[in-house]
Enzyme design. Sequence first.
Site, PDB file in Angstrom:
ATOM      1  N   SER A 157       0.850  -1.197   0.000  1.00  0.00           N
ATOM      2  CA  SER A 157       0.000   0.000   0.000  1.00  0.00           C
ATOM      3  C   SER A 157       0.881   1.241   0.000  1.00  0.00           C
ATOM      4  CB  SER A 157      -0.872  -0.029   1.266  1.00  0.00           C
ATOM      5  OG  SER A 157      -1.352   1.255   1.574  1.00  0.00           O
ATOM      6  N   TYR A 170      -1.857  -1.000  10.399  1.00  0.00           N
ATOM      7  CA  TYR A 170      -1.944  -1.269   8.954  1.00  0.00           C
ATOM      8  C   TYR A 170      -0.693  -0.721   8.258  1.00  0.00           C
ATOM      9  CZ  TYR A 170      -4.008  -1.370   4.244  1.00  0.00           C
ATOM     10  OH  TYR A 170      -4.260  -1.608   2.915  1.00  0.00           O
TER      11      TYR A 170
HETATM   12  N1  LIG Z   1      -8.856  -0.921  -1.184  1.00  0.00           N
HETATM   13  C1  LIG Z   1      -7.786  -0.127  -1.193  1.00  0.00           C
HETATM   14  O1  LIG Z   1      -7.853   1.100  -1.376  1.00  0.00           O
HETATM   15  C2  LIG Z   1      -6.445  -0.738  -0.996  1.00  0.00           C
HETATM   16  C3  LIG Z   1      -5.322   0.083  -1.150  1.00  0.00           C
HETATM   17  C4  LIG Z   1      -4.069  -0.465  -0.959  1.00  0.00           C
HETATM   18  C5  LIG Z   1      -3.951  -1.798  -0.635  1.00  0.00           C
HETATM   19  N2  LIG Z   1      -5.053  -2.570  -0.490  1.00  0.00           N
HETATM   20  C6  LIG Z   1      -4.842  -3.978  -0.158  1.00  0.00           C
HETATM   21  O2  LIG Z   1      -5.331  -4.779  -1.210  1.00  0.00           O
HETATM   22  C7  LIG Z   1      -5.725  -6.045  -0.672  1.00  0.00           C
HETATM   23  C8  LIG Z   1      -7.170  -6.350  -1.084  1.00  0.00           C
HETATM   24  O3  LIG Z   1      -7.991  -5.313  -0.585  1.00  0.00           O
HETATM   25  P1  LIG Z   1      -9.547  -5.199  -0.926  1.00  0.00           P
HETATM   26  O4  LIG Z   1      -9.826  -3.744  -0.925  1.00  0.00           O
HETATM   27  O5  LIG Z   1      -9.875  -6.033  -2.101  1.00  0.00           O
HETATM   28  O6  LIG Z   1     -10.159  -5.828   0.401  1.00  0.00           O
HETATM   29  P2  LIG Z   1     -11.411  -6.810   0.596  1.00  0.00           P
HETATM   30  O7  LIG Z   1     -12.469  -6.518  -0.399  1.00  0.00           O
HETATM   31  O8  LIG Z   1     -11.742  -6.734   2.053  1.00  0.00           O
HETATM   32  O9  LIG Z   1     -10.789  -8.228   0.244  1.00  0.00           O
HETATM   33  C9  LIG Z   1      -9.998  -8.942   1.141  1.00  0.00           C
HETATM   34  C10 LIG Z   1     -10.485 -10.379   1.106  1.00  0.00           C
HETATM   35  O10 LIG Z   1      -9.627 -11.146   1.969  1.00  0.00           O
HETATM   36  C11 LIG Z   1     -10.450 -11.996   2.739  1.00  0.00           C
HETATM   37  N3  LIG Z   1      -9.821 -12.398   3.987  1.00  0.00           N
HETATM   38  C12 LIG Z   1      -9.709 -11.662   5.129  1.00  0.00           C
HETATM   39  N4  LIG Z   1      -9.103 -12.388   6.060  1.00  0.00           N
HETATM   40  C13 LIG Z   1      -8.826 -13.594   5.516  1.00  0.00           C
HETATM   41  C14 LIG Z   1      -8.197 -14.763   5.991  1.00  0.00           C
HETATM   42  N5  LIG Z   1      -7.743 -14.848   7.253  1.00  0.00           N
HETATM   43  N6  LIG Z   1      -8.065 -15.814   5.147  1.00  0.00           N
HETATM   44  C15 LIG Z   1      -8.538 -15.751   3.879  1.00  0.00           C
HETATM   45  N7  LIG Z   1      -9.142 -14.671   3.371  1.00  0.00           N
HETATM   46  C16 LIG Z   1      -9.282 -13.596   4.178  1.00  0.00           C
HETATM   47  C17 LIG Z   1     -11.679 -11.148   3.020  1.00  0.00           C
HETATM   48  O11 LIG Z   1     -12.729 -11.939   3.508  1.00  0.00           O
HETATM   49  P3  LIG Z   1     -13.760 -11.319   4.613  1.00  0.00           P
HETATM   50  O12 LIG Z   1     -14.687 -10.452   3.823  1.00  0.00           O
HETATM   51  O13 LIG Z   1     -14.387 -12.528   5.193  1.00  0.00           O
HETATM   52  O14 LIG Z   1     -12.930 -10.534   5.593  1.00  0.00           O
HETATM   53  C18 LIG Z   1     -11.923 -10.556   1.634  1.00  0.00           C
HETATM   54  O15 LIG Z   1     -12.639 -11.446   0.803  1.00  0.00           O
HETATM   55  C19 LIG Z   1      -5.520  -5.945   0.844  1.00  0.00           C
HETATM   56  O16 LIG Z   1      -4.257  -6.440   1.175  1.00  0.00           O
HETATM   57  C20 LIG Z   1      -5.556  -4.453   1.096  1.00  0.00           C
HETATM   58  O17 LIG Z   1      -4.872  -4.110   2.261  1.00  0.00           O
HETATM   59  C21 LIG Z   1      -6.316  -2.083  -0.673  1.00  0.00           C
END
Ligand SMILES: NC(=O)c1ccc[n+]([C@@H]2O[C@H](COP(=O)([O-])OP(=O)(O)OC[C@H]3O[C@@H](n4cnc5c(N)ncnc54)[C@H](OP(=O)(O)O)[C@@H]3O)[C@@H](O)[C@H]2O)c1
Length: 277
Positions: A157, A170
């Site tokens: 990130s 985070y």
């Molecule tokens: N969105 C942004 O602006 C942004 C920016 C920079 C980086 N990121 C990073 O990009 C990645 C994806 O983000 P996203 O926005 O797509 O988030 P998201 O929609 O919350 O997707 C994360 C997925 O991981 C699953 N998960 C959580 N804990 C888990 C575990 N212990 N084992 C297996 N699966 C698990 C979640 O399931 P549950 O729904 O059950 O929790 C969800 O399906 C993350 O690493 C995030 O930090 C996001």
Amino acid sequence: MDLGELARLYDFRGKTVVITGGAGILGGEMACALVGCMANVAILDRDAALAERLLRRIDTSIGRCSIVYGDVLDATKLTDARDRVLAEFGSVDALINAAGGNDPRATTGPAAAFFDLPPEALRSVLDLNLLGTILPSQVFGKAMAERKGGVILNITSMTASRPLTRVPAYSAAKAAVSNFTRWLAVHMAQEYSPAIRVNAIAPGFFLTEQNRFLLTDPATGGLTPRGQRIIDHTPMGRFGTPEDLLGAVLWLLSPAAAFVTGAVIPVDGGFSAFSGV
Ligand SMILES: NC(=O)c1ccc[n+]([C@@H]2O[C@H](COP(=O)([O-])OP(=O)(O)OC[C@H]3O[C@@H](n4cnc5c(N)ncnc54)[C@H](OP(=O)(O)O)[C@@H]3O)[C@@H](O)[C@H]2O)c1
């Protein structure tokens, strides 16, 4: 280089890609794109219902897609998941570590001083992002070491290089993911095979469920002051969309990036380049 060679570099037919958190917003978009490129995609997520919903969005007449229940913090379940993927697809060519995120309870604010953030909330954010990247890299990386080839792609990130206010655990966890990306790139190349590459993308700001409460006001739907500050510091003047990540993801997974390892690629609309002046 000609168009034919370019197409061959990006030919994912028959390649197996495991995506942890593959039912989430960003991982789900990558899953759809890779199936569209005729890859075999294994969505590894702990929420089977969410993953089933995603499967309905995916055109499996093109590539293959399966859902593997798994928890990135449970090595035994990950090993079971790897065995199921190997039984179904025969090999693992790439791992995308997309499970991760913040926890509102580990976020400072008017009602939550840094001094009072509960240790269990801080630990869960550190664990999910850091251990949740290391453990799948151990389990699936071992299969890559055995066949001396593969690609691991982590998701860090913007907060890894310059910490964002309010999200201490985070920020620290994502800094550690960037560091681990470089460490594992060197380790895999030196100890197992230079054909195992490890990189990361560092997305800027994407409006998703985990940050909506910080960036938009639920009452008005407008931007919070924090959301507005982000837009003001993003030269392209907008949040990213999940599709914005796909070019970098496909490039890093493909042989077009054959000499790229240990890199952290920003996909941020210019956020990290802007001094604010
Ligand atoms: N969105 C942004 O602006 C942004 C920016 C920079 C980086 N990121 C990073 O990009 C990645 C994806 O983000 P996203 O926005 O797509 O988030 P998201 O929609 O919350 O997707 C994360 C997925 O991981 C699953 N998960 C959580 N804990 C888990 C575990 N212990 N084992 C297996 N699966 C698990 C979640 O399931 P549950 O729904 O059950 O929790 C969800 O399906 C993350 O690493 C995030 O930090 C996001």
